[in-house]
Design a protein around this motif. Structure first.
Motif, mmCIF file in Angstrom:
data_model
loop_
_atom_site.group_PDB
_atom_site.id
_atom_site.type_symbol
_atom_site.label_atom_id
_atom_site.label_comp_id
_atom_site.label_asym_id
_atom_site.label_seq_id
_atom_site.Cartn_x
_atom_site.Cartn_y
_atom_site.Cartn_z
ATOM 1 N N LEU A 15 0.819 -1.216 0.000
ATOM 2 C CA LEU A 15 0.000 0.000 0.000
ATOM 3 C C LEU A 15 0.852 1.265 0.000
ATOM 4 O O LEU A 15 0.415 2.312 -0.490
ATOM 5 C CB LEU A 15 -0.931 -0.004 1.209
ATOM 6 N N ALA A 16 2.064 1.174 0.557
ATOM 7 C CA ALA A 16 2.949 2.339 0.588
ATOM 8 C C ALA A 16 3.320 2.806 -0.811
ATOM 9 O O ALA A 16 3.716 3.965 -1.008
ATOM 10 C CB ALA A 16 4.214 2.013 1.383
ATOM 11 N N PHE A 17 3.192 1.923 -1.798
ATOM 12 C CA PHE A 17 3.521 2.273 -3.176
ATOM 13 C C PHE A 17 2.392 3.026 -3.875
ATOM 14 O O PHE A 17 2.584 3.512 -4.993
ATOM 15 C CB PHE A 17 3.865 1.010 -3.981
ATOM 16 N N TYR A 39 11.143 2.752 -13.620
ATOM 17 C CA TYR A 39 12.403 2.010 -13.504
ATOM 18 C C TYR A 39 13.143 2.395 -12.229
ATOM 19 O O TYR A 39 13.670 1.536 -11.518
ATOM 20 C CB TYR A 39 13.286 2.283 -14.720
ATOM 21 N N ALA A 40 13.171 3.695 -11.917
ATOM 22 C CA ALA A 40 13.851 4.160 -10.707
ATOM 23 C C ALA A 40 13.188 3.594 -9.456
ATOM 24 O O ALA A 40 13.871 3.197 -8.497
ATOM 25 C CB ALA A 40 13.849 5.688 -10.659
ATOM 26 N N THR A 41 11.846 3.526 -9.451
ATOM 27 C CA THR A 41 11.124 2.977 -8.299
ATOM 28 C C THR A 41 11.421 1.491 -8.134
ATOM 29 O O THR A 41 11.654 1.010 -7.012
ATOM 30 C CB THR A 41 9.610 3.192 -8.467
ATOM 31 N N LEU A 42 11.389 0.752 -9.243
ATOM 32 C CA LEU A 42 11.690 -0.679 -9.190
ATOM 33 C C LEU A 42 13.122 -0.912 -8.747
ATOM 34 O O LEU A 42 13.400 -1.799 -7.923
ATOM 35 C CB LEU A 42 11.457 -1.313 -10.565
ATOM 36 N N ARG A 43 14.025 -0.114 -9.271
ATOM 37 C CA ARG A 43 15.430 -0.251 -8.893
ATOM 38 C C ARG A 43 15.624 0.049 -7.409
ATOM 39 O O ARG A 43 16.388 -0.632 -6.724
ATOM 40 C CB ARG A 43 16.271 0.699 -9.749
ATOM 41 N N MET A 44 14.926 1.078 -6.909
ATOM 42 C CA MET A 44 14.987 1.386 -5.486
ATOM 43 C C MET A 44 14.547 0.201 -4.640
ATOM 44 O O MET A 44 15.183 -0.156 -3.637
ATOM 45 C CB MET A 44 14.096 2.601 -5.196
ATOM 46 N N LEU A 48 17.140 -1.733 -2.133
ATOM 47 C CA LEU A 48 16.941 -1.687 -0.686
ATOM 48 C C LEU A 48 16.744 -3.084 -0.101
ATOM 49 O O LEU A 48 17.214 -3.369 1.006
ATOM 50 C CB LEU A 48 15.753 -0.791 -0.338
ATOM 51 N N LEU A 49 16.044 -3.958 -0.837
ATOM 52 C CA LEU A 49 15.882 -5.323 -0.349
ATOM 53 C C LEU A 49 17.230 -6.035 -0.282
ATOM 54 O O LEU A 49 17.532 -6.744 0.683
ATOM 55 C CB LEU A 49 14.920 -6.097 -1.261
#
Length: 233
Positions: A15-17, A39-44, A48-49
């Protein structure tokens, strides 16, 4: 104050997304670079994981060589990302950014960890790595803004001195805005995290003062160093 930080459930994390998805949807409709943002969001997310698992190993190491290698990776990556806004990137651009971020970032990191906080051992990863991340990221953003603005001013035929003046001011706008807003408009991440973990707000505020001054110094020194180095364009 001993309240434990509540765990975030998987549905909560998803939900945070939602706000980010809304923004990407708007960018898609307005043709404003939605692909890059997605792409930047997916890469983030992936970064982070992965870093969560890597930090477990890093925080348990007792080797300064490992911490040194981590800092080198952070420094080289931030320098490359800093010149992303230039489009065509050359080796000279990269080295210029690398020297600038190192000048502001490494010097500030050394001052804060070895003198202000005086950590033991001197390479303690739980202090050095997070602080280095904040400092290098701030310097990276300042150099990126300075580089983009300087090139834009030069493309309009402005004199180098005027270009440096405009670029330096532009590079420091986000940091100066943060100085005005901290404590009044926003509670920064480090201070919020410490308060959530049960640390006294007064102690958290002291640490945040150190963070804000170190970021202002690092970003200003890095931007100034970048603009002082010779430009080949």
């Amino acid at each position: 104050m001993n309240a434990a930080v509540p765990a975030i459930s998987l549905p909560g994390l998803v939900l945070a997304f939602l706000p980010a998805v809304i923004v990407i949807g708007i960018m898609l409709r307005w043709r404003a670079g939605a692909g890059t943002a997605a792409y930047a969001t997916l890469r983030m997310l992936v970064q982070l994981l992965l870093i969560g698992y890597v930090l477990i190993f890093i925080f348990e190491t007792d080797s300064w060589l490992v911490i040194g290698a981590v800092l080198v990776v952070m420094l080289t990556a931030s320098s490359w990302i800093a010149i992303r806004t230039l489009g065509r990137r050359t080796l000279h651009d990269y080295l210029r950014a690398l020297v600038a971020i190192a000048a502001g970032g490494v010097s500030t990191l050394g001052l804060v960890t070895q003198v202000v906080i005086a950590i033991e051992p001197w390479f303690s990863p739980r202090y050095v790595v997070p602080l280095a991340g904040m400092i290098f990221a701030g310097s990276m953003n300042a150099v990126s803004l300075a580089a983009e603005r300087f090139r834009a001013e030069r493309s309009r035929g402005e004199e180098p001195a005027a270009c440096r003046h405009a670029a330096f001011q532009a590079a420091l706008i986000p940091m100066i805005n943060s100085l005005f807003a901290v404590g009044l408009v926003s509670l920064p991440g480090m201070m919020t995290g410490q308060i959530l973990s049960g640390i006294s707000p007064i102690i958290a505020a002291q640490y945040q003062i150190v963070v804000m001054t170190m970021l202002f110094g690092a970003t200003g020194i890095s931007a100034a160093t970048y603009l002082a180095l010779p430009d080949r364009d």
